[in-house]
Design a protein around this motif. Sequence first.
Motif: not given
Length: 280
Positions: A222-229, A248-254, A265-269
Amino acid sequence: MTASQAQATLASDWAQKTTGTVDGSGYSAKYWAGQAAGSAAAVTANTVIPADVFTGDGVKTDFTISRPVGYPGALMVTVAGVPQAPLDAYTTPATTTLRFSSAPANGVVISVRYLDKEAQSGAAAAEEWANKTSGPVSGSTEYSAKYYAQSIAASAATASQQATSAANSAAASAGSATASANSATASATSATQAQSYMSQAQGYAAAAGGSSVAPQVFTGNGSATDFSLSTAASSVHKLIVTVNYVVQDSLDAYVLVNSGATLRFTSAPAASARIVVRYI
Protein backbone atom coordinates in the motif's frame (compact mmCIF):
# COMPACT_ATOMS: atom_id res chain seq x y z
CA MET A 1 -30.47 -8.93 -18.58
CA THR A 2 -30.49 -10.96 -15.35
CA ALA A 3 -27.49 -11.10 -13.04
CA SER A 4 -26.84 -14.71 -14.05
CA GLN A 5 -26.89 -13.81 -17.76
CA ALA A 6 -24.48 -10.94 -17.14
CA GLN A 7 -22.09 -13.29 -15.33
CA ALA A 8 -22.28 -15.81 -18.18
CA THR A 9 -21.52 -13.08 -20.74
CA LEU A 10 -18.52 -11.91 -18.67
CA ALA A 11 -17.23 -15.48 -18.41
CA SER A 12 -17.50 -15.84 -22.19
CA ASP A 13 -15.59 -12.56 -22.67
CA TRP A 14 -12.76 -13.72 -20.38
CA ALA A 15 -12.51 -16.86 -22.50
CA GLN A 16 -12.49 -15.49 -26.04
CA LYS A 17 -12.81 -11.69 -26.49
CA THR A 18 -10.06 -10.44 -28.86
CA THR A 19 -11.15 -6.87 -29.71
CA GLY A 20 -10.06 -5.24 -26.43
CA THR A 21 -9.86 -5.67 -22.68
CA VAL A 22 -12.55 -7.50 -20.74
CA ASP A 23 -14.73 -5.13 -18.69
CA GLY A 24 -11.97 -2.48 -18.77
CA SER A 25 -9.59 -4.89 -17.05
CA GLY A 26 -7.23 -7.45 -18.67
CA TYR A 27 -7.25 -9.41 -21.93
CA SER A 28 -8.95 -12.77 -22.52
CA ALA A 29 -7.36 -16.22 -22.57
CA LYS A 30 -7.93 -16.40 -26.34
CA TYR A 31 -6.14 -13.05 -26.80
CA TRP A 32 -3.07 -14.29 -24.92
CA ALA A 33 -3.16 -17.61 -26.79
CA GLY A 34 -2.94 -15.60 -30.02
CA GLN A 35 -0.03 -13.59 -28.64
CA ALA A 36 1.81 -16.81 -27.73
CA ALA A 37 1.16 -18.29 -31.17
CA GLY A 38 2.47 -15.11 -32.82
CA SER A 39 5.65 -15.18 -30.73
CA ALA A 40 6.18 -18.83 -31.60
CA ALA A 41 5.73 -18.07 -35.30
CA ALA A 42 8.27 -15.24 -35.06
CA VAL A 43 10.82 -17.55 -33.43
CA THR A 44 10.21 -20.15 -36.12
CA ALA A 45 10.32 -17.72 -39.07
CA ASN A 46 13.69 -16.30 -38.00
CA THR A 47 15.51 -19.59 -37.41
CA VAL A 48 15.09 -21.76 -40.51
CA ILE A 49 17.51 -23.23 -42.99
CA PRO A 50 16.88 -24.55 -46.55
CA ALA A 51 13.87 -26.73 -47.20
CA ASP A 52 12.67 -29.91 -48.90
CA VAL A 53 9.77 -29.38 -51.30
CA PHE A 54 7.13 -32.02 -52.16
CA THR A 55 3.82 -32.05 -54.04
CA GLY A 56 0.70 -33.68 -52.61
CA ASP A 57 -1.35 -36.23 -54.55
CA GLY A 58 -4.44 -36.37 -52.30
CA VAL A 59 -3.52 -39.90 -51.10
CA LYS A 60 0.03 -39.94 -49.77
CA THR A 61 0.59 -39.11 -46.07
CA ASP A 62 4.28 -40.15 -45.67
CA PHE A 63 7.17 -38.22 -47.21
CA THR A 64 10.91 -38.99 -46.96
CA ILE A 65 12.86 -35.92 -45.82
CA SER A 66 16.52 -35.32 -46.62
CA ARG A 67 17.80 -34.74 -43.07
CA PRO A 68 17.14 -36.87 -39.96
CA VAL A 69 15.27 -35.17 -37.10
CA GLY A 70 14.48 -36.30 -33.56
CA TYR A 71 10.97 -34.86 -33.13
CA PRO A 72 8.29 -32.88 -35.03
CA GLY A 73 9.32 -29.56 -33.44
CA ALA A 74 12.59 -29.70 -35.40
CA LEU A 75 10.64 -28.90 -38.59
CA MET A 76 8.54 -26.02 -39.89
CA VAL A 77 6.05 -27.45 -42.40
CA THR A 78 3.75 -25.48 -44.70
CA VAL A 79 1.07 -26.82 -47.05
CA ALA A 80 0.03 -24.40 -49.81
CA GLY A 81 1.81 -21.69 -47.80
CA VAL A 82 -0.14 -22.39 -44.58
CA PRO A 83 2.00 -23.34 -41.49
CA GLN A 84 1.06 -26.71 -39.99
CA ALA A 85 0.95 -27.45 -36.24
CA PRO A 86 3.46 -30.06 -34.99
CA LEU A 87 1.88 -33.19 -33.47
CA ASP A 88 -1.66 -32.21 -34.55
CA ALA A 89 -1.04 -31.90 -38.32
CA TYR A 90 2.10 -34.03 -38.64
CA THR A 91 4.49 -36.31 -36.77
CA THR A 92 7.93 -37.86 -37.41
CA PRO A 93 7.52 -41.60 -36.67
CA ALA A 94 11.03 -42.20 -38.08
CA THR A 95 13.98 -39.80 -38.27
CA THR A 96 13.58 -39.28 -42.03
CA THR A 97 9.78 -39.73 -42.30
CA LEU A 98 7.28 -36.87 -42.25
CA ARG A 99 3.76 -38.21 -41.69
CA PHE A 100 0.65 -36.02 -42.10
CA SER A 101 -2.54 -36.69 -40.11
CA SER A 102 -4.45 -36.45 -43.42
CA ALA A 103 -3.14 -36.54 -46.98
CA PRO A 104 -2.37 -33.10 -48.52
CA ALA A 105 -4.59 -32.31 -51.49
CA ASN A 106 -3.54 -33.16 -55.03
CA GLY A 107 -1.16 -30.60 -56.53
CA VAL A 108 -0.48 -28.55 -53.36
CA VAL A 109 3.12 -27.60 -52.58
CA ILE A 110 4.56 -28.91 -49.31
CA SER A 111 7.57 -27.08 -47.86
CA VAL A 112 9.70 -28.63 -45.10
CA ARG A 113 12.29 -26.43 -43.37
CA TYR A 114 14.78 -27.49 -40.72
CA LEU A 115 15.14 -25.33 -37.64
CA ASP A 116 18.67 -24.69 -36.37
CA LYS A 117 19.63 -26.68 -33.28
CA GLU A 118 19.57 -23.71 -30.92
CA ALA A 119 15.99 -22.78 -31.80
CA GLN A 120 14.36 -26.21 -32.17
CA SER A 121 13.39 -26.84 -28.57
CA GLY A 122 12.11 -23.33 -27.83
CA ALA A 123 10.08 -23.05 -31.04
CA ALA A 124 8.45 -26.45 -30.60
CA ALA A 125 7.59 -25.73 -26.97
CA ALA A 126 6.16 -22.31 -27.83
CA GLU A 127 3.95 -23.82 -30.54
CA GLU A 128 2.66 -26.44 -28.11
CA TRP A 129 1.99 -23.97 -25.27
CA ALA A 130 0.04 -21.78 -27.70
CA ASN A 131 -1.91 -24.31 -29.80
CA LYS A 132 -1.87 -27.95 -28.69
CA THR A 133 -5.37 -29.30 -27.96
CA SER A 134 -4.89 -33.08 -28.08
CA GLY A 135 -3.34 -33.45 -24.61
CA PRO A 136 -0.83 -31.94 -22.14
CA VAL A 137 2.16 -30.04 -23.46
CA SER A 138 5.22 -32.27 -23.94
CA GLY A 139 7.24 -32.64 -20.74
CA SER A 140 4.43 -31.13 -18.63
CA THR A 141 1.15 -32.10 -16.99
CA GLU A 142 -0.39 -28.76 -18.01
CA TYR A 143 -2.45 -27.88 -21.10
CA SER A 144 -2.00 -25.11 -23.68
CA ALA A 145 -3.55 -21.63 -23.69
CA LYS A 146 -5.76 -22.60 -26.64
CA TYR A 147 -7.01 -25.67 -24.74
CA TYR A 148 -8.00 -23.53 -21.76
CA ALA A 149 -9.63 -20.89 -23.98
CA GLN A 150 -11.76 -23.52 -25.70
CA SER A 151 -12.66 -25.21 -22.39
CA ILE A 152 -13.79 -22.02 -20.68
CA ALA A 153 -15.69 -20.91 -23.80
CA ALA A 154 -17.64 -24.18 -23.66
CA SER A 155 -18.26 -23.71 -19.92
CA ALA A 156 -19.43 -20.13 -20.50
CA ALA A 157 -21.83 -21.24 -23.25
CA THR A 158 -23.32 -23.87 -20.93
CA ALA A 159 -23.63 -21.34 -18.11
CA SER A 160 -25.33 -18.87 -20.45
CA GLN A 161 -27.89 -21.47 -21.49
CA GLN A 162 -28.54 -22.37 -17.87
CA ALA A 163 -28.92 -18.70 -16.94
CA THR A 164 -31.45 -18.08 -19.73
CA SER A 165 -33.51 -21.13 -18.74
CA ALA A 166 -33.46 -20.09 -15.09
CA ALA A 167 -34.55 -16.52 -15.93
CA ASN A 168 -37.50 -17.76 -18.00
CA SER A 169 -38.59 -20.19 -15.30
CA ALA A 170 -38.37 -17.52 -12.58
CA ALA A 171 -41.20 -15.56 -14.25
CA ALA A 172 -43.51 -18.58 -13.85
CA SER A 173 -42.76 -19.74 -10.30
CA ALA A 174 -40.92 -18.74 -7.13
CA GLY A 175 -39.14 -22.08 -7.04
CA SER A 176 -37.24 -21.26 -10.25
CA ALA A 177 -35.64 -18.28 -8.49
CA THR A 178 -33.49 -20.72 -6.51
CA ALA A 179 -32.36 -22.42 -9.73
CA SER A 180 -31.48 -19.01 -11.17
CA ALA A 181 -29.30 -18.21 -8.14
CA ASN A 182 -27.47 -21.53 -8.49
CA SER A 183 -26.87 -20.83 -12.18
CA ALA A 184 -25.47 -17.40 -11.34
CA THR A 185 -23.05 -19.02 -8.86
CA ALA A 186 -21.87 -21.44 -11.57
CA SER A 187 -21.35 -18.53 -13.96
CA ALA A 188 -19.31 -16.60 -11.38
CA THR A 189 -17.14 -19.68 -10.87
CA SER A 190 -16.57 -19.89 -14.64
CA ALA A 191 -15.51 -16.23 -14.67
CA THR A 192 -13.00 -16.88 -11.87
CA GLN A 193 -11.59 -19.87 -13.78
CA ALA A 194 -11.32 -17.76 -16.93
CA GLN A 195 -9.26 -15.14 -15.06
CA SER A 196 -6.95 -17.91 -13.82
CA TYR A 197 -6.55 -19.27 -17.36
CA MET A 198 -5.85 -15.76 -18.64
CA SER A 199 -2.99 -15.48 -16.10
CA GLN A 200 -1.55 -18.81 -17.30
CA ALA A 201 -1.88 -17.72 -20.93
CA GLN A 202 0.02 -14.50 -20.12
CA GLY A 203 2.85 -16.65 -18.77
CA TYR A 204 2.83 -18.80 -21.91
CA ALA A 205 2.93 -15.73 -24.14
CA ALA A 206 5.92 -14.39 -22.20
CA ALA A 207 7.63 -17.80 -22.34
CA ALA A 208 7.15 -17.99 -26.11
CA GLY A 209 9.31 -14.88 -26.44
CA GLY A 210 12.31 -16.94 -25.45
CA SER A 211 13.51 -15.33 -22.16
CA SER A 212 15.25 -17.69 -19.74
CA VAL A 213 14.77 -15.35 -16.75
CA ALA A 214 12.25 -16.71 -14.25
CA PRO A 215 9.26 -14.45 -13.37
CA GLN A 216 9.40 -12.59 -10.04
CA VAL A 217 6.48 -12.28 -7.64
CA PHE A 218 6.06 -9.44 -5.11
CA THR A 219 3.32 -8.43 -2.66
CA GLY A 220 2.22 -4.79 -2.34
CA ASN A 221 1.93 -3.08 1.05
CA GLY A 222 0.00 0.00 0.00
CA SER A 223 2.97 2.37 0.25
CA ALA A 224 6.02 0.85 -1.50
CA THR A 225 6.57 1.93 -5.11
CA ASP A 226 10.09 0.48 -5.69
CA PHE A 227 10.74 -3.24 -6.16
CA SER A 228 14.23 -4.71 -6.71
CA LEU A 229 14.63 -7.00 -9.74
CA SER A 230 16.91 -10.03 -9.53
CA THR A 231 17.91 -9.40 -13.15
CA ALA A 232 18.18 -5.85 -14.54
CA ALA A 233 15.93 -5.11 -17.55
CA SER A 234 17.17 -3.02 -20.48
CA SER A 235 13.74 -1.47 -21.16
CA VAL A 236 10.19 -1.40 -19.78
CA HIS A 237 9.20 -3.00 -23.10
CA LYS A 238 11.19 -6.10 -22.08
CA LEU A 239 8.79 -6.71 -19.18
CA ILE A 240 5.17 -7.79 -18.71
CA VAL A 241 3.96 -6.54 -15.30
CA THR A 242 0.61 -7.57 -13.77
CA VAL A 243 -1.02 -6.40 -10.54
CA ASN A 244 -3.74 -8.75 -9.34
CA TYR A 245 -3.75 -10.31 -12.87
CA VAL A 246 -4.27 -6.93 -14.60
CA VAL A 247 -1.60 -6.04 -17.20
CA GLN A 248 0.01 -2.65 -16.44
CA ASP A 249 0.70 -0.01 -19.12
CA SER A 250 4.48 0.18 -19.60
CA LEU A 251 4.20 3.83 -20.69
CA ASP A 252 2.23 5.11 -17.69
CA ALA A 253 2.15 2.63 -14.79
CA TYR A 254 5.88 2.09 -14.11
CA VAL A 255 9.47 2.98 -15.04
CA LEU A 256 12.91 1.42 -14.56
CA VAL A 257 15.55 3.13 -12.38
CA ASN A 258 18.93 2.15 -10.96
CA SER A 259 20.18 1.01 -14.40
CA GLY A 260 17.15 -1.25 -14.84
CA ALA A 261 17.57 -3.05 -11.50
CA THR A 262 14.59 -1.38 -9.82
CA LEU A 263 10.95 -1.36 -10.95
CA ARG A 264 9.21 1.87 -9.81
CA PHE A 265 5.41 2.19 -9.96
CA THR A 266 3.77 5.57 -10.59
CA SER A 267 1.53 4.84 -7.59
CA ALA A 268 1.97 2.24 -4.86
CA PRO A 269 0.15 -1.09 -5.46
CA ALA A 270 -2.51 -1.82 -2.84
CA ALA A 271 -1.74 -3.82 0.29
CA SER A 272 -1.64 -7.59 -0.41
CA ALA A 273 -1.75 -6.99 -4.19
CA ARG A 274 -0.05 -9.79 -6.18
CA ILE A 275 2.62 -8.29 -8.45
CA VAL A 276 4.18 -10.51 -11.16
CA VAL A 277 7.11 -9.38 -13.34
CA ARG A 278 7.83 -11.49 -16.44
CA TYR A 279 10.81 -11.02 -18.79
CA ILE A 280 10.29 -11.21 -22.57
